[in-house]
Scaffold this motif. Sequence first.
Motif, PDB file in Angstrom:
ATOM      1  N   PRO A  47    -135.152   5.048  98.886  1.00 24.57           N
ATOM      2  CA  PRO A  47    -135.032   3.764  99.580  1.00 24.57           C
ATOM      3  C   PRO A  47    -134.737   2.618  98.619  1.00 24.57           C
ATOM      4  O   PRO A  47    -135.122   2.661  97.439  1.00 24.57           O
ATOM      5  CB  PRO A  47    -136.414   3.588 100.212  1.00 24.57           C
ATOM      6  N   GLU A  48    -134.061   1.596  99.132  1.00 24.90           N
ATOM      7  CA  GLU A  48    -133.744   0.414  98.334  1.00 24.90           C
ATOM      8  C   GLU A  48    -134.040  -0.839  99.153  1.00 24.90           C
ATOM      9  O   GLU A  48    -133.751  -0.896 100.348  1.00 24.90           O
ATOM     10  CB  GLU A  48    -132.276   0.435  97.910  1.00 24.90           C
ATOM     11  N   LEU A  49    -134.601  -1.830  98.496  1.00 24.36           N
ATOM     12  CA  LEU A  49    -134.967  -3.073  99.168  1.00 24.36           C
ATOM     13  C   LEU A  49    -133.734  -3.912  99.483  1.00 24.36           C
ATOM     14  O   LEU A  49    -132.622  -3.648  99.010  1.00 24.36           O
ATOM     15  CB  LEU A  49    -135.933  -3.871  98.294  1.00 24.36           C
ATOM     16  N   SER A  50    -133.939  -4.948 100.275  1.00 28.17           N
ATOM     17  CA  SER A  50    -132.858  -5.801 100.758  1.00 28.17           C
ATOM     18  C   SER A  50    -132.023  -6.385  99.625  1.00 28.17           C
ATOM     19  O   SER A  50    -132.554  -6.898  98.644  1.00 28.17           O
ATOM     20  CB  SER A  50    -133.451  -6.949 101.583  1.00 28.17           C
ATOM     21  N   ARG A  51    -130.710  -6.278  99.787  1.00 26.75           N
ATOM     22  CA  ARG A  51    -129.697  -6.735  98.847  1.00 26.75           C
ATOM     23  C   ARG A  51    -129.754  -6.021  97.496  1.00 26.75           C
ATOM     24  O   ARG A  51    -129.152  -6.463  96.531  1.00 26.75           O
ATOM     25  CB  ARG A  51    -129.746  -8.260  98.664  1.00 26.75           C
ATOM     26  N   LYS A  52    -130.474  -4.901  97.468  1.00 25.01           N
ATOM     27  CA  LYS A  52    -130.473  -4.029  96.293  1.00 25.01           C
ATOM     28  C   LYS A  52    -130.007  -2.622  96.676  1.00 25.01           C
ATOM     29  O   LYS A  52    -130.234  -1.663  95.941  1.00 25.01           O
ATOM     30  CB  LYS A  52    -131.863  -3.981  95.669  1.00 25.01           C
ATOM     31  N   PHE A  54    -127.600  -0.695  96.413  1.00 27.63           N
ATOM     32  CA  PHE A  54    -126.353  -0.310  95.735  1.00 27.63           C
ATOM     33  C   PHE A  54    -126.081   1.195  95.840  1.00 27.63           C
ATOM     34  O   PHE A  54    -124.962   1.603  96.155  1.00 27.63           O
ATOM     35  CB  PHE A  54    -126.407  -0.744  94.263  1.00 27.63           C
ATOM     36  N   ALA A  55    -127.091   2.026  95.576  1.00 28.03           N
ATOM     37  CA  ALA A  55    -126.887   3.471  95.656  1.00 28.03           C
ATOM     38  C   ALA A  55    -126.646   3.910  97.093  1.00 28.03           C
ATOM     39  O   ALA A  55    -125.833   4.812  97.349  1.00 28.03           O
ATOM     40  CB  ALA A  55    -128.087   4.201  95.069  1.00 28.03           C
ATOM     41  N   THR A  56    -127.358   3.285  98.030  1.00 27.83           N
ATOM     42  CA  THR A  56    -127.148   3.608  99.448  1.00 27.83           C
ATOM     43  C   THR A  56    -125.732   3.260  99.866  1.00 27.83           C
ATOM     44  O   THR A  56    -125.057   4.042 100.554  1.00 27.83           O
ATOM     45  CB  THR A  56    -128.163   2.850 100.320  1.00 27.83           C
ATOM     46  N   THR A  57    -125.260   2.093  99.452  1.00 35.21           N
ATOM     47  CA  THR A  57    -123.890   1.678  99.774  1.00 35.21           C
ATOM     48  C   THR A  57    -122.873   2.645  99.167  1.00 35.21           C
ATOM     49  O   THR A  57    -121.893   3.019  99.823  1.00 35.21           O
ATOM     50  CB  THR A  57    -123.638   0.252  99.254  1.00 35.21           C
ATOM     51  N   GLU A  58    -123.114   3.068  97.932  1.00 35.25           N
ATOM     52  CA  GLU A  58    -122.200   4.013  97.275  1.00 35.25           C
ATOM     53  C   GLU A  58    -122.159   5.347  98.005  1.00 35.25           C
ATOM     54  O   GLU A  58    -121.090   5.935  98.190  1.00 35.25           O
ATOM     55  CB  GLU A  58    -122.629   4.226  95.821  1.00 35.25           C
ATOM     56  N   LEU A  59    -123.327   5.831  98.447  1.00 35.53           N
ATOM     57  CA  LEU A  59    -123.368   7.084  99.201  1.00 35.53           C
ATOM     58  C   LEU A  59    -122.576   6.967 100.500  1.00 35.53           C
ATOM     59  O   LEU A  59    -121.771   7.846 100.834  1.00 35.53           O
ATOM     60  CB  LEU A  59    -124.820   7.453  99.516  1.00 35.53           C
ATOM     61  N   GLY A  76    -121.273  -9.154  98.207  1.00 29.73           N
ATOM     62  CA  GLY A  76    -122.517  -9.065  97.456  1.00 29.73           C
ATOM     63  C   GLY A  76    -122.754  -7.727  96.789  1.00 29.73           C
ATOM     64  O   GLY A  76    -123.718  -7.579  96.028  1.00 29.73           O
ATOM     65  N   GLY A  77    -121.904  -6.750  97.070  1.00 31.55           N
ATOM     66  CA  GLY A  77    -122.031  -5.446  96.438  1.00 31.55           C
ATOM     67  C   GLY A  77    -122.864  -4.449  97.213  1.00 31.55           C
ATOM     68  O   GLY A  77    -122.940  -3.277  96.843  1.00 31.55           O
ATOM     69  N   THR A  78    -123.513  -4.886  98.297  1.00 32.10           N
ATOM     70  CA  THR A  78    -124.267  -3.965  99.150  1.00 32.10           C
ATOM     71  C   THR A  78    -123.827  -4.160 100.593  1.00 32.10           C
ATOM     72  O   THR A  78    -123.538  -5.280 101.023  1.00 32.10           O
ATOM     73  CB  THR A  78    -125.787  -4.186  99.045  1.00 32.10           C
TER      74      THR A  78
END
Length: 406
Positions: A47-52, A54-59, A76-78
């Motif tokens: 899990p990743e917190l709000s606006r962090k 990055f790995a979830t977005t990449e997946l 914003g990158g996410t």
Amino acid sequence: MLLTERGVSIAPVEDPGAGRGPSWLDDWLSANASEVVAWRRHIHAHPELSRKEFATTELIADVLRSAGLKPRVLPGGTGLVCDVGSGPRCVALRADIDALPVKENTGAPYASTVDGVAHACGHDAHTTILLGAALALASATELPGRVRLVFQPAEEVMPGGALDVLAAGGLDGVERIFGLHCDPRLPVGRIGTRIGAITSASDLLELRLTSPGGHTSRPHLTADLVHALGTVITGLPTLLSRRVDPRSGTVLVWGAVHAGEAANAVPQDGVLRGTLRTGDRDIWAELEPLIKELTGALLAPTGVGFDLHHRRGVPPVVNDRESTMLLRAGIEAALGEDALAGTEQSSGGEDFGWYLEHVPGSFARLGVWNGVEKQRDLHQPGFDLDERALLVGVRVMVHAALASLA
């Protein structure tokens, strides 16, 4: 791609809507049900917190690209948006991707590997469902239009990542939007819909008080800050209930209060924090000046100074009739008439409401309870879900888009 999680193989998952078509959707789910579950377990474990995120977005981007799609990551990158299909007409499907600062205690083999962070609100399921819907739609020979996939960051922080999507043009050209949210009160296979408001506006209040301080034996020589705090704690919710329509579901609840250390000293400062919620869009627009007026009136006799910070959050999610009827038609096509359930308006906030300020749409509640184990509410460390709900969600999202474009 991710057919096991931590060496634990994934057993076949029942598809409650199997055989209801269209054939390409049945075929895709039959071939990829285990992969859908694997996506969810991987996201849940990382899990990743709000606006962090990055790995979830990449997946998400990698999975979409593997199907020949072209995702566009937000500035914003996410978070990202991605279209499936072609044509001038476009409907959107939305999922939120962030986790909560909660320590998980489910004991599941796919439990969070990040200390103090967990998908305790089901956003891992929302993300997985939209990924599944995306790839299923991409497998269709032909679609009646375009479907915009919105993988949104930062739903859990105010005023919400929906504003990031809107600022990036994520709903440009979209005529309607749909979303689902896990509901542990509904069994798997049931979807709760509602015409009108389904969530509430939610604001944050922070009140800071100041006093010269002094000795508790001589409160008449100073301004009694703790007494003033107590006056606001009890008085403001009461006065508010007499100034707004009680049918609006307006409620102020304090969550934190801090002042002083010594029992015999009047403190010089204190802070009070809470949430202010309402189910009425018009009343939400009037609350900030009203709260300031009432706070000033309560504190004027005390001599205590104050600074009120009213942070407006998200508007209510108000489902329009036509979109809700289209969503219900999609649910019935996906699962049958028995899947339809009513649902009440919640006092919780959800930034999906920002989208509905721009385009019509509907937001529904996805049953995730297995019908056997104890129901665990959202945002609790022990929250988990029946993974059959993932396949139900894929079917509902696909059919909602098809019904809207038909």
